[in-house]
Design a protein around this motif. Structure first.
Motif, PDB file in Angstrom:
ATOM      1  N   MET A  29       0.859  -1.175   0.000  1.00 16.88           N
ATOM      2  CA  MET A  29       0.000   0.000   0.000  1.00 16.88           C
ATOM      3  C   MET A  29       0.902   1.233   0.000  1.00 16.88           C
ATOM      4  O   MET A  29       1.745   1.391   0.880  1.00 16.88           O
ATOM      5  N   VAL A  30       0.735   2.088  -0.991  1.00 12.97           N
ATOM      6  CA  VAL A  30       1.480   3.345  -1.061  1.00 12.97           C
ATOM      7  C   VAL A  30       0.613   4.426  -0.441  1.00 12.97           C
ATOM      8  O   VAL A  30      -0.519   4.657  -0.888  1.00 12.97           O
ATOM      9  N   LEU A  31       1.123   5.089   0.586  1.00 11.40           N
ATOM     10  CA  LEU A  31       0.332   6.045   1.370  1.00 11.40           C
ATOM     11  C   LEU A  31       1.002   7.407   1.399  1.00 11.40           C
ATOM     12  O   LEU A  31       2.188   7.511   1.727  1.00 11.40           O
ATOM     13  N   ASP A  32       0.249   8.431   1.047  1.00 13.35           N
ATOM     14  CA  ASP A  32       0.736   9.800   1.191  1.00 13.35           C
ATOM     15  C   ASP A  32       0.531  10.227   2.635  1.00 13.35           C
ATOM     16  O   ASP A  32      -0.599  10.254   3.124  1.00 13.35           O
ATOM     17  N   ARG A  33       1.615  10.551   3.329  1.00 10.82           N
ATOM     18  CA  ARG A  33       1.544  10.808   4.772  1.00 10.82           C
ATOM     19  C   ARG A  33       0.750  12.061   5.121  1.00 10.82           C
ATOM     20  O   ARG A  33       0.245  12.186   6.240  1.00 10.82           O
ATOM     21  N   LYS A  34       0.637  12.985   4.184  1.00 11.19           N
ATOM     22  CA  LYS A  34      -0.078  14.242   4.453  1.00 11.19           C
ATOM     23  C   LYS A  34      -1.553  14.171   4.057  1.00 11.19           C
ATOM     24  O   LYS A  34      -2.437  14.537   4.836  1.00 11.19           O
ATOM     25  N   SER A  35      -1.816  13.678   2.858  1.00 12.33           N
ATOM     26  CA  SER A  35      -3.194  13.682   2.346  1.00 12.33           C
ATOM     27  C   SER A  35      -3.956  12.415   2.693  1.00 12.33           C
ATOM     28  O   SER A  35      -5.187  12.411   2.711  1.00 12.33           O
ATOM     29  N   GLY A  36      -3.225  11.331   2.950  1.00 10.17           N
ATOM     30  CA  GLY A  36      -3.878  10.059   3.212  1.00 10.17           C
ATOM     31  C   GLY A  36      -4.259   9.312   1.947  1.00 10.17           C
ATOM     32  O   GLY A  36      -4.835   8.216   2.003  1.00 10.17           O
ATOM     33  N   GLU A  37      -3.938   9.855   0.765  1.00 11.86           N
ATOM     34  CA  GLU A  37      -4.246   9.172  -0.493  1.00 11.86           C
ATOM     35  C   GLU A  37      -3.475   7.858  -0.588  1.00 11.86           C
ATOM     36  O   GLU A  37      -2.327   7.770  -0.154  1.00 11.86           O
ATOM     37  N   ARG A  38      -4.118   6.839  -1.187  1.00 15.22           N
ATOM     38  CA  ARG A  38      -3.534   5.506  -1.206  1.00 15.22           C
ATOM     39  C   ARG A  38      -3.560   4.899  -2.599  1.00 15.22           C
ATOM     40  O   ARG A  38      -4.450   5.190  -3.411  1.00 15.22           O
ATOM     41  N   GLU A  39      -2.569   4.029  -2.858  1.00 16.49           N
ATOM     42  CA  GLU A  39      -2.550   3.210  -4.064  1.00 16.49           C
ATOM     43  C   GLU A  39      -2.233   1.781  -3.636  1.00 16.49           C
ATOM     44  O   GLU A  39      -1.529   1.563  -2.651  1.00 16.49           O
ATOM     45  N   ASP A  40      -2.732   0.809  -4.407  1.00 15.54           N
ATOM     46  CA  ASP A  40      -2.453  -0.599  -4.136  1.00 15.54           C
ATOM     47  C   ASP A  40      -1.493  -1.132  -5.194  1.00 15.54           C
ATOM     48  O   ASP A  40      -1.810  -1.137  -6.393  1.00 15.54           O
ATOM     49  N   LYS A  41      -0.346  -1.589  -4.752  1.00 19.78           N
ATOM     50  CA  LYS A  41       0.705  -2.040  -5.655  1.00 19.78           C
ATOM     51  C   LYS A  41       1.288  -3.360  -5.159  1.00 19.78           C
ATOM     52  O   LYS A  41       0.810  -3.940  -4.190  1.00 19.78           O
ATOM     53  N   TYR A  42       2.347  -3.814  -5.833  1.00 16.35           N
ATOM     54  CA  TYR A  42       3.150  -4.942  -5.359  1.00 16.35           C
ATOM     55  C   TYR A  42       4.539  -4.434  -5.022  1.00 16.35           C
ATOM     56  O   TYR A  42       4.991  -3.425  -5.577  1.00 16.35           O
ATOM     57  N   PHE A  43       5.235  -5.155  -4.136  1.00 14.63           N
ATOM     58  CA  PHE A  43       6.479  -4.596  -3.624  1.00 14.63           C
ATOM     59  C   PHE A  43       7.534  -4.372  -4.702  1.00 14.63           C
ATOM     60  O   PHE A  43       8.298  -3.407  -4.623  1.00 14.63           O
ATOM     61  N   PHE A  44       7.578  -5.237  -5.726  1.00 15.61           N
ATOM     62  CA  PHE A  44       8.592  -5.034  -6.770  1.00 15.61           C
ATOM     63  C   PHE A  44       8.417  -3.697  -7.482  1.00 15.61           C
ATOM     64  O   PHE A  44       9.348  -3.194  -8.127  1.00 15.61           O
ATOM     65  N   GLU A  45       7.221  -3.079  -7.324  1.00 19.79           N
ATOM     66  CA  GLU A  45       6.981  -1.765  -7.928  1.00 19.79           C
ATOM     67  C   GLU A  45       7.547  -0.622  -7.089  1.00 19.79           C
ATOM     68  O   GLU A  45       7.442   0.542  -7.485  1.00 19.79           O
ATOM     69  N   ILE A  46       8.170  -0.936  -5.940  1.00 23.28           N
ATOM     70  CA  ILE A  46       8.783   0.104  -5.104  1.00 23.28           C
ATOM     71  C   ILE A  46       9.787   0.913  -5.912  1.00 23.28           C
ATOM     72  O   ILE A  46       9.983   2.108  -5.672  1.00 23.28           O
ATOM     73  N   ILE A  47      10.412   0.277  -6.883  1.00 30.93           N
ATOM     74  CA  ILE A  47      11.435   0.959  -7.685  1.00 30.93           C
ATOM     75  C   ILE A  47      10.844   2.168  -8.419  1.00 30.93           C
ATOM     76  O   ILE A  47      11.547   3.155  -8.683  1.00 30.93           O
ATOM     77  N   ASP A  48       9.543   2.129  -8.721  1.00 33.94           N
ATOM     78  CA  ASP A  48       8.896   3.247  -9.412  1.00 33.94           C
ATOM     79  C   ASP A  48       8.734   4.470  -8.506  1.00 33.94           C
ATOM     80  O   ASP A  48       8.504   5.581  -8.995  1.00 33.94           O
ATOM     81  N   TYR A  49       8.834   4.253  -7.201  1.00 30.12           N
ATOM     82  CA  TYR A  49       8.646   5.340  -6.233  1.00 30.12           C
ATOM     83  C   TYR A  49       9.977   5.847  -5.667  1.00 30.12           C
ATOM     84  O   TYR A  49       9.989   6.767  -4.854  1.00 30.12           O
ATOM     85  N   LEU A  50      11.071   5.239  -6.115  1.00 31.34           N
ATOM     86  CA  LEU A  50      12.396   5.676  -5.698  1.00 31.34           C
ATOM     87  C   LEU A  50      13.038   6.454  -6.830  1.00 31.34           C
ATOM     88  O   LEU A  50      12.772   6.200  -8.006  1.00 31.34           O
ATOM     89  N   LYS A  51      13.898   7.390  -6.481  1.00 33.00           N
ATOM     90  CA  LYS A  51      14.561   8.184  -7.515  1.00 33.00           C
ATOM     91  C   LYS A  51      16.047   8.315  -7.207  1.00 33.00           C
ATOM     92  O   LYS A  51      16.480   8.128  -6.064  1.00 33.00           O
ATOM     93  N   ALA A  52      16.800   8.611  -8.231  1.00 33.09           N
ATOM     94  CA  ALA A  52      18.249   8.764  -8.077  1.00 33.09           C
ATOM     95  C   ALA A  52      18.552   9.786  -6.985  1.00 33.09           C
ATOM     96  O   ALA A  52      17.942  10.854  -6.938  1.00 33.09           O
ATOM     97  N   GLY A  53      19.460   9.433  -6.105  1.00 34.98           N
ATOM     98  CA  GLY A  53      19.828  10.323  -5.005  1.00 34.98           C
ATOM     99  C   GLY A  53      19.202   9.934  -3.684  1.00 34.98           C
ATOM    100  O   GLY A  53      19.695  10.317  -2.614  1.00 34.98           O
ATOM    101  N   ASP A  54      18.080   9.187  -3.728  1.00 33.35           N
ATOM    102  CA  ASP A  54      17.486   8.692  -2.478  1.00 33.35           C
ATOM    103  C   ASP A  54      18.486   7.808  -1.744  1.00 33.35           C
ATOM    104  O   ASP A  54      19.314   7.136  -2.366  1.00 33.35           O
ATOM    105  N   VAL A  55      18.370   7.788  -0.436  1.00 36.52           N
ATOM    106  CA  VAL A  55      19.162   6.864   0.380  1.00 36.52           C
ATOM    107  C   VAL A  55      18.208   5.893   1.065  1.00 36.52           C
ATOM    108  O   VAL A  55      17.286   6.301   1.770  1.00 36.52           O
ATOM    109  N   LEU A  56      18.418   4.606   0.824  1.00 30.06           N
ATOM    110  CA  LEU A  56      17.609   3.557   1.430  1.00 30.06           C
ATOM    111  C   LEU A  56      18.403   2.994   2.612  1.00 30.06           C
ATOM    112  O   LEU A  56      19.490   2.445   2.432  1.00 30.06           O
ATOM    113  N   VAL A  57      17.868   3.156   3.818  1.00 25.58           N
ATOM    114  CA  VAL A  57      18.593   2.749   5.036  1.00 25.58           C
ATOM    115  C   VAL A  57      17.995   1.458   5.576  1.00 25.58           C
ATOM    116  O   VAL A  57      16.802   1.398   5.882  1.00 25.58           O
TER     117      VAL A  57
END
Length: 340
Positions: A29-57
């Motif tokens: 579930m992709v959740l916007d922390r401010k608006s509460g808007e949601r999308e239903d995805k699969y985890f392998f699609e996480i790459i679509d929500y990451l961008k160059a320069g992000d740091v994954l800890v």
């Protein structure tokens, strides 16, 4: 703020008993922390929500087979010794069952090459035991110990590696940092190829993190301490990202607690290690984390309170209600959320 405010209805059949056949095919579930808007995805699609320069800890701790079964000398009654944390040398803080018979000086024999003796009884009933063994302790533990699955998982593991992240490295946890279970090595390679920086820290996950809060008022709850390490290399990666306005995305609540603990202690991100009992609940001001990958957590737990602090209580409970209606899988082997 009342503990009851963080309760929600969860049918028992939605508690995942085993991982998905492929780690990255869990639902997300992709959740916007401010608006509460949601999308239903699969985890392998996480790459679509990451961008160059992000740091994954990510938390690179490794779960130890912490449940040992033995007996007292010349007694057949089974004794369970559950390892919690290594206090010093061969001494460990443990839970024991049955506890009444485990007084100071009591010996437990596990095998010809492993035994322990109770050397102290803590105020909370936990014991300090000293182990006696021949060989390498971790190798003996791998042979004799059982994986410490949460009590809500009734099925036996087919493979102990199912309860380890693919990047686990440092043994010491008695529960997995479960948000990381969704990654595969192939997915991590694709994420790196996109220009996302991977960074690691270690927090040895203890049982206290996952226990429900029994206090009516949440501020009366006392967290158990857990040991963390943040390296010079990771602190440099994080500081560079912050100075350049790039996102820091924490994988799991253990990564969040480590990052925010280090900042709270030092008023900055820096190489550090120590014990943390940080309790994050609504009203907390996040200083480091910009987005979160996390599983669905137990009702009235400190973990759902932490996630509610990152969004809001109303937004997170509404999202959980939606997840129940859509039959998402919950808890350790369940589905996940990406909160941005």
């Amino acid at each position: 703020m009342r503990t009851s405010e963080f309760d929600y209805y969860l049918p028992e059949e939605l508690i995942a008993q085993h991982p998905t056949s492929k780690r990255d095919e869990a639902r997300m579930m992709v959740l916007d922390r401010k608006s509460g808007e949601r999308e239903d995805k699969y985890f392998f699609e996480i790459i679509d929500y990451l961008k160059a320069g992000d740091v994954l800890v990510m938390n690179d701790t490794r779960v130890i087979p912490a449940r040992l079964f033995g007996h007292r000398p010349e007694k057949e009654e089974k004794i369970e010794v559950f390892l919690l944390n290594n206090t010093e040398g061969a001494k460990w803080e443990v839970l024991v069952r049955p506890g009444k018979k485990m007084k100071i000086g009591t010996e437990v024999i596990f095998s010809d090459d492993l035994s322990c003796k109770v050397v102290d009884v803590k105020d909370d009933g936990n014991r300090i035991v000293e182990f006696y063994y021949e060989g390498i302790f971790n190798e003996i533990l791998d042979r004799l110990g059982n994986m410490p699955l949460p009590p809500y998982i009734k099925e036996k593991l087919k493979d102990n590696e199912d309860y380890q992240t693919v990047y686990s490295k440092n043994p010491g946890s008695v529960a997995a940092p479960t948000a990381g279970l969704h990654f595969t090595k192939e997915l991590l390679e694709k994420i790196e190829e996109k220009g996302v920086k991977l960074a690691y820290l270690t927090l040895n996950v203890g049982l206290g993190t996952f226990r429900p809060v029994n206090e009516d008022e949440i501020t009366n709850h006392k967290m158990h301490s857990e040991f963390y390490t943040l390296s010079e290399e990771t602190s440099k990666i994080l500081n560079e990202a912050k100075s350049e306005g790039r996102r820091i995305i924490a994988v799991g609540t253990t990564s969040i607690r480590t990052l925010e603990s280090v900042y709270k202690k030092n008023n900055k991100i820096c190489a550090d290690s120590g014990w943390t009992d940080i309790f994050i609940y609504p009203g907390f001001e996040f200083k480091v984390v910009d987005a979160i990958i996390t599983n669905f957590h137990l009702p009235k737990s400190t973990l759902i309170m932490l996630i509610a602090a990152f969004t809001s209580k109303d937004i997170i409970l509404d999202a959980y209600k939606d997840a129940v209606n859509k039959k998402y899988r919950f808890f350790s082997f369940g589905d996940c959320m990406f909160i941005k």
